[in-house]
Motif scaffolding. Structure first.
Motif, mmCIF file in Angstrom:
data_model
loop_
_atom_site.group_PDB
_atom_site.id
_atom_site.type_symbol
_atom_site.label_atom_id
_atom_site.label_comp_id
_atom_site.label_asym_id
_atom_site.label_seq_id
_atom_site.Cartn_x
_atom_site.Cartn_y
_atom_site.Cartn_z
ATOM 1 N N UNK A 33 0.879 -1.161 0.000
ATOM 2 C CA UNK A 33 0.000 0.000 0.000
ATOM 3 C C UNK A 33 0.920 1.215 0.000
ATOM 4 N N UNK A 34 1.298 1.696 -1.179
ATOM 5 C CA UNK A 34 2.294 2.770 -1.258
ATOM 6 C C UNK A 34 1.871 3.967 -0.409
ATOM 7 N N UNK A 35 2.788 4.533 0.282
ATOM 8 C CA UNK A 35 2.453 5.649 1.180
ATOM 9 C C UNK A 35 2.256 5.125 2.588
ATOM 10 N N UNK A 36 1.245 4.291 2.784
ATOM 11 C CA UNK A 36 1.047 3.726 4.118
ATOM 12 C C UNK A 36 2.229 2.836 4.513
#
Lengths: 85, 146, 146, 85
Positions: B44-47
């Motif tokens: 989950x890119x970012x998270x």
């Protein structure tokens, strides 16, 4: 109240979608209520989000329990238990 | 010093560190008795970066650490390639060992990665989370007296 | 696979391994707030290799390990240089973490090395054994329920 | 009974010797008895081996308690607690 819902991994594949925008009644409650709302669509939605399978959730990129409340503009992510490392 | 790398290609080399002690954990793709040829790792890119940052911050609150580096592959990772490295430096060995194990246990149960096994015949199946990993993470919570 | 290196010069590079998990411990000479410039490490040639071999064998009896490497400097070692590396590979991370910590705890309390600190003014003094190291080793004995 | 005794680290320096051959009466006993024998020399021998300071011992390159018995031909090593790693 508008929220974005994102799906990952097995959920993303089974639901055949990676995200959607939802308009919910104000004060629609918590993540568990969102899941009931989605499960009411029936079919794979009921199978995956109806409470039968273990589920994790994040709100705005932070892990949260299913009892966490939602606010307008939130990004909610629903996914199976993580398996990294 | 804290650094997090989410890598589509090979992990960066082990970092130079300056302290009394350093513990490095590395994990590789196992072939599971020849059944598996590769993993596909979704995240989950970012998270992902934020959650690993929170885990590293929690470790730094519990132990006096001079360096925490976490590197994790995403995308396709072949058998025998490195998936993850956690490198922790501290003045004393106990702190480095505990913090490194803590970060791995939390990474396994909190960081938003999902592994899919690709088998010899091309079939793909999501890896199920293990109770053993949840138990390992639970031993760090106050209720257990740790 | 087990290998032991007693080194008068720099430690050999980290070894390539093939298993699910690898934990590597490394220790460096600390400057102790600028007081120390180097260590002189004495050992008991012959016994050193045999005792480390016994420690590695004990670890391999307690946990299923695929590789144990121990490298340790002797003679003069300057501040910030590596003194010791213990690298343990196993199928699962818990075994690798525990075996690596066990080997370090036993190495500290059983392997015949003695450190002498060389200070800035050239004075030399033998390092005293620490109760904390004896306690750390004792946690692996059956009386403690481990 | 002939044994070789080796000294390491602070002991080697304080006793100003790294090893010696000793002829002991047969059945002279254990490592502790050897230490009493050596401490009877007085001076630094008594200081270092008289029981005041922590001591470790090895017989034939293996750690042993001070109560371990000695045999003809043994190599006994006496040293302060180890500090490697």
């Amino acid at each position: 109240m508008n929220i974005r819902v994102r799906y990952f991994a097995r959920l993303r594949e089974k639901l055949a979608t990676d995200q959607e925008q939802l308009a919910l009644p104000v004060g629609a409650g918590d993540v568990a209520a969102l899941c009931r709302h989605l499960a009411a669509r029936g079919g794979v939605w009921a199978e995956e989000l109806g409470g039968e399978r273990p589920l994790m959730a994040a709100i705005n990129e932070e892990l949260k329990p299913l009892a966490a409340s939602l606010s307008d503009g939130d990004e909610v992510a629903l996914f199976p238990p993580v398996t990294g490392g | 010093m804290q650094a997090i790398a989410i890598c589509e290609d090979e992990l960066p080399p082990v970092a130079v560190w300056h302290a009394g002690a350093c513990v490095t954990f590395e994990g590789r793709v196992r072939d599971e008795q020849g059944r598996v040829v590769a993993l596909e790792i979704e995240h989950y890119p970012g998270m992902t970066e934020r959650e690993i940052g929170r885990i590293a911050d929690q470790a730094a609150e519990r132990w006096p650490l001079s360096m925490v580096l976490v590197a994790h592959r995403v995308g396709r990772v072949e058998v025998d390639q490195l998936i993850v490295r956690v490198q922790v430096a501290a003045q004393h060995r106990r702190e480095a060992f505990e913090a490194c194990a803590f970060i791995m246990d939390y990474l396994k149960t909190r960081a938003p990665f999902w592994k899919k096994e690709i088998s010899v015949d091309g079939a793909a199946s999501w890896v199920e989370a293990k109770q053993g990993d949840r138990d390992a993470a639970a031993r760090w919570t106050p209720a257990d007296g740790h």
